[in-house]
Design a protein around this motif. Sequence first.
Motif, PDB file in Angstrom:
ATOM      1  N   LEU A  48       0.818  -1.208   0.000  1.00 61.94           N
ATOM      2  CA  LEU A  48       0.000   0.000   0.000  1.00 61.94           C
ATOM      3  C   LEU A  48       0.854   1.261   0.000  1.00 61.94           C
ATOM      4  CD1 LEU A  48      -2.801  -0.950   2.564  1.00 61.94           C
ATOM      5  CD2 LEU A  48      -2.909  -1.025   0.061  1.00 61.94           C
ATOM      6  N   ILE A  49       1.848   1.310   0.899  1.00 66.29           N
ATOM      7  CA  ILE A  49       2.643   2.525   0.992  1.00 66.29           C
ATOM      8  C   ILE A  49       3.992   2.230   1.628  1.00 66.29           C
ATOM      9  CG2 ILE A  49       1.801   3.193   3.276  1.00 66.29           C
ATOM     10  CD1 ILE A  49       1.930   6.126   2.300  1.00 66.29           C
ATOM     11  N   GLY A  62      -6.408   8.701  -2.513  1.00 62.56           N
ATOM     12  CA  GLY A  62      -7.831   8.375  -2.619  1.00 62.56           C
ATOM     13  C   GLY A  62      -8.484   8.365  -1.260  1.00 62.56           C
ATOM     14  N   ARG A  63      -9.043   7.223  -0.865  1.00 59.04           N
ATOM     15  CA  ARG A  63      -9.707   7.123   0.448  1.00 59.04           C
ATOM     16  C   ARG A  63      -8.715   6.768   1.561  1.00 59.04           C
ATOM     17  NH1 ARG A  63     -12.553   3.101   1.195  1.00 59.04           N
ATOM     18  NH2 ARG A  63     -11.929   1.785  -0.570  1.00 59.04           N
ATOM     19  N   TYR A  64      -7.460   6.519   1.189  1.00 58.68           N
ATOM     20  CA  TYR A  64      -6.450   6.119   2.160  1.00 58.68           C
ATOM     21  C   TYR A  64      -5.598   7.324   2.559  1.00 58.68           C
ATOM     22  CZ  TYR A  64      -7.193   1.255   0.563  1.00 58.68           C
ATOM     23  OH  TYR A  64      -7.743   0.029   0.249  1.00 58.68           O
ATOM     24  N   THR A  78      -5.517   5.518   7.899  1.00 62.70           N
ATOM     25  CA  THR A  78      -6.955   5.816   7.963  1.00 62.70           C
ATOM     26  C   THR A  78      -7.611   5.530   6.623  1.00 62.70           C
ATOM     27  OG1 THR A  78      -6.677   7.517   9.664  1.00 62.70           O
ATOM     28  CG2 THR A  78      -8.683   7.616   8.336  1.00 62.70           C
ATOM     29  N   ILE A  79      -8.728   4.838   6.697  1.00 60.70           N
ATOM     30  CA  ILE A  79      -9.562   4.616   5.510  1.00 60.70           C
ATOM     31  C   ILE A  79     -10.816   5.464   5.689  1.00 60.70           C
ATOM     32  CG2 ILE A  79     -10.832   2.949   4.116  1.00 60.70           C
ATOM     33  CD1 ILE A  79      -8.965   0.773   5.204  1.00 60.70           C
ATOM     34  N   THR A  80     -11.055   6.339   4.750  1.00 57.68           N
ATOM     35  CA  THR A  80     -12.226   7.209   4.787  1.00 57.68           C
ATOM     36  C   THR A  80     -13.357   6.572   3.978  1.00 57.68           C
ATOM     37  OG1 THR A  80     -10.771   9.139   4.921  1.00 57.68           O
ATOM     38  CG2 THR A  80     -13.060   9.538   4.277  1.00 57.68           C
ATOM     39  N   ALA A  81     -14.558   6.681   4.500  1.00 59.00           N
ATOM     40  CA  ALA A  81     -15.727   6.124   3.800  1.00 59.00           C
ATOM     41  C   ALA A  81     -15.468   4.669   3.410  1.00 59.00           C
ATOM     42  CB  ALA A  81     -16.068   6.971   2.582  1.00 59.00           C
TER      43      ALA A  81
END
Lengths: 116, 115
Positions: A48-49, A62-64, A78-81
């Motif tokens: 992921l990173i 994005g959402r991450y 953090t994962i948003t939505a």
Amino acid sequence: AQKVTQAQTEISVVEKEDVTLDCVYETRDTTYYLFWYKQPPSGELVFLIRRNSFDEQNEISGRYSWNFQKSTSSFNFTITASQVVDSAVYFCALSEVGDSSYKLIFGSGTRLLVRP
Amino acid sequence: ETGVTQSPTHLIKTRGQQVTLRCSSQSGHNTVSWYQQALGQGPQFIFQYYREEENGRGNFPPRFSGLQFPNYSSELNVNALELDDSALYLCASSPVPQWAGNTIYFGEGSWLTVV
């Protein structure tokens, strides 16, 4: 000694909620790298990173998003939505420049369940 | 799609037997590592090979051994299997030059059950 701690064993959220996965690390090296990997049920670890110890800027993809704080030796994710497809086990890992094998030292993982 | 393939996907062995797990890395990835992941735990580093020589080993006994071949394939061999060897075995590769910031690419693993 180097160590990665993911204190949250399992987190369950409802879809569209935001969720933060915690990661605390220990190292004597001044130069090191931190990683997050996602492991779906198939078993493959998905990168992921990557973050190096000199770059404390937060990152958003994005959402991450990732929050690296050297003062507290933390690298939180953090994962948003959140979405159902985010359900997986997430691992934080550390690699030290002083280690000639550059092996990854993993935490024990956080299982995230996103319910519809 | 990481370009790292492992075989077999699943296998069952009896205690005391020997097992060979195989991995094929991306072309150009001269470093291969093997990790053991027990159920509910994070992966643990077994060893790493660079240009066909062992280049780092974790806290695993000598009955865990490996080979790396010039064609970017590698093997993990485990002798005298014990029940605690039951785990997911992950192969990982990374490009030259090897350094701490490399992205390491993992295969889907081989699930080994020892009975």
